[in-house]
Design an enzyme around this catalytic site. Structure first.
Site, mmCIF file in Angstrom:
data_model
loop_
_atom_site.group_PDB
_atom_site.id
_atom_site.type_symbol
_atom_site.label_atom_id
_atom_site.label_comp_id
_atom_site.label_asym_id
_atom_site.label_seq_id
_atom_site.Cartn_x
_atom_site.Cartn_y
_atom_site.Cartn_z
ATOM 1 N N HIS A 43 0.872 -0.996 -0.002
ATOM 2 C CA HIS A 43 -0.063 0.086 0.057
ATOM 3 C C HIS A 43 1.033 1.143 0.077
ATOM 4 O O HIS A 43 1.966 1.336 0.706
ATOM 5 C CB HIS A 43 -0.885 0.001 1.284
ATOM 6 C CG HIS A 43 -1.958 1.185 1.359
ATOM 7 N ND1 HIS A 43 -1.716 2.418 1.626
ATOM 8 C CD2 HIS A 43 -3.101 1.052 0.819
ATOM 9 C CE1 HIS A 43 -2.626 3.006 1.233
ATOM 10 N NE2 HIS A 43 -3.705 2.371 0.799
ATOM 11 N N GLU B 237 0.833 3.970 1.589
ATOM 12 C CA GLU B 237 1.181 4.322 2.931
ATOM 13 C C GLU B 237 2.358 3.701 3.555
ATOM 14 O O GLU B 237 3.306 4.194 4.056
ATOM 15 C CB GLU B 237 -0.072 4.539 3.835
ATOM 16 C CG GLU B 237 -1.067 5.495 3.489
ATOM 17 C CD GLU B 237 -2.773 5.280 3.762
ATOM 18 O OE1 GLU B 237 -2.635 4.096 4.719
ATOM 19 O OE2 GLU B 237 -3.218 5.622 3.101
HETATM 20 P P1 PGA Z 1 -9.693 6.077 0.445
HETATM 21 O O1 PGA Z 1 -8.306 4.850 0.535
HETATM 22 O O2 PGA Z 1 -10.801 5.252 -0.115
HETATM 23 O O3 PGA Z 1 -9.734 6.572 1.535
HETATM 24 O O4 PGA Z 1 -9.104 7.142 -0.645
HETATM 25 C C1 PGA Z 1 -8.188 3.947 -0.301
HETATM 26 C C2 PGA Z 1 -7.038 3.194 0.015
HETATM 27 O O5 PGA Z 1 -5.961 3.702 0.631
HETATM 28 O O6 PGA Z 1 -7.002 1.930 -0.044
#
Ligand code: PGA
Length: 271
Positions: A116, A118
């Site tokens: 991901h 992040e």
């Molecule tokens: P969001 O996140 O729908 O809040 O944009 C998507 C994700 O990071 O998987």
């Protein structure tokens, strides 16, 4: 001939009304990120289950690790898969803070999100570590949901395809075609995550199509036709149907909207 953005958009809009049947079953996964305590997570899925009972797509929720056990109990007998937000590649050992596939499997986890943005941005995840995680999940007979996506700067510099291709290639290094055919890729433009800025239908479909071509180049046409590619980044009940109608979008990875049972259920029912 190069199409303008407006021309691509007009084609994407037309596709919405007559999307071809790919045979790929859509998969919608809710990524809860660092939200919900175990009690809140249990309450959320208890609300969600009756709302999505009749959905024809595949559905999963990915709570934080401490919630998995309690959510697993609430999901028993439902059509909702239990997913994890990560999984480490070592079987066991002195790896403070990490969680193994055996631990996850024992709780009933079937899928894990890896790579991901992040994790890539804040926790040093690289294509190489994503690749280790993917291989470990396959060895454990679990399904990786491998995320790729460009930053705003990379898009503005025209590097979207280069970045996404590098992430797909690196993440799938040494992975066999039958494994790829059964896994899930998720295209999440970093600039669309949690920002409310959703990619246009044309932008999303264009990159999904490119990812499918990378998979065809790396593997073969059959593998590329089989692999499911989710879109992620500000997917909401009001944009899900159009996104999911694009020929190469086979589901959604949903962050914010997965935290409310009605919203997440509406996305699942749109699929
Ligand atoms: P969001 O996140 O729908 O809040 O944009 C998507 C994700 O990071 O998987």
């Amino acid at each position: 001939m190069r199409l303008t953005d407006n021309e691509i958009e007009a084609i994407a809009q037309k596709i919405v009304s007559k999307a071809p049947q790919s045979g790929r079953r859509p998969i919608i996964v809710g990524n809860w990120k660092m939200h919900k305590t175990p009690a809140e997570g249990e309450a959320l899925v208890r609300q969600l289950i009756p709302l999505v009972e009749g959905a024809s797509c595949e559905i999963g929720v990915a709570p934080a690790f401490p919630c998995l056990d309690r959510v697993a109990g609430a999901l028993a007998g439902s059509n909702v898969h239990l997913c994890a937000q990560n999984a480490f590649w070592e079987a066991e050992g002195a790896f403070t803070g990490e969680v193994s596939t055996a631990m996850l499997k024992d709780l009933g986890v079937t899928h894990a999100i890896i790579g991901h943005s992040e994790r890539r941005q804040y926790f040093g995840e690289t294509d190489e570590t994503v690749n280790h995680r993917a291989k470990t999940l396959f060895a454990a007979e679990m399904t990786p949901i491998l995320c790729v996506g460009e930053s705003l700067q990379e898009r503005e510099e025209g590097l979207t395809h280069t970045v996404v291709e590098r992430q797909v290639r690196g993440g799938l290094q040494g992975v066999a075609n039958n494994q790829v055919a059964n896994m899930v890729l998720a295209y999440e433009p970093v600039w669309a995550i949690g920002t409310g800025k959703v990619a246009t239908l044309g932008q999303a479909q264009e990159v999904h199509g490119a990812i499918r071509r990378f998979v065809a180049d790396l593997y073969d046409a059959q593998t590329s036709a089989a692999v499911r590619i989710q879109y992620g980044g500000s997917v909401k009940p009001d944009n899900a149907k159009q996104l999911l109608a694009q020929p190469d979008i086979d589901g959604a990875l949903v962050g914010g909207a997965a935290l409310k049972a009605e919203d997440f259920a509406a996305i699942c029912l749109a699929a």
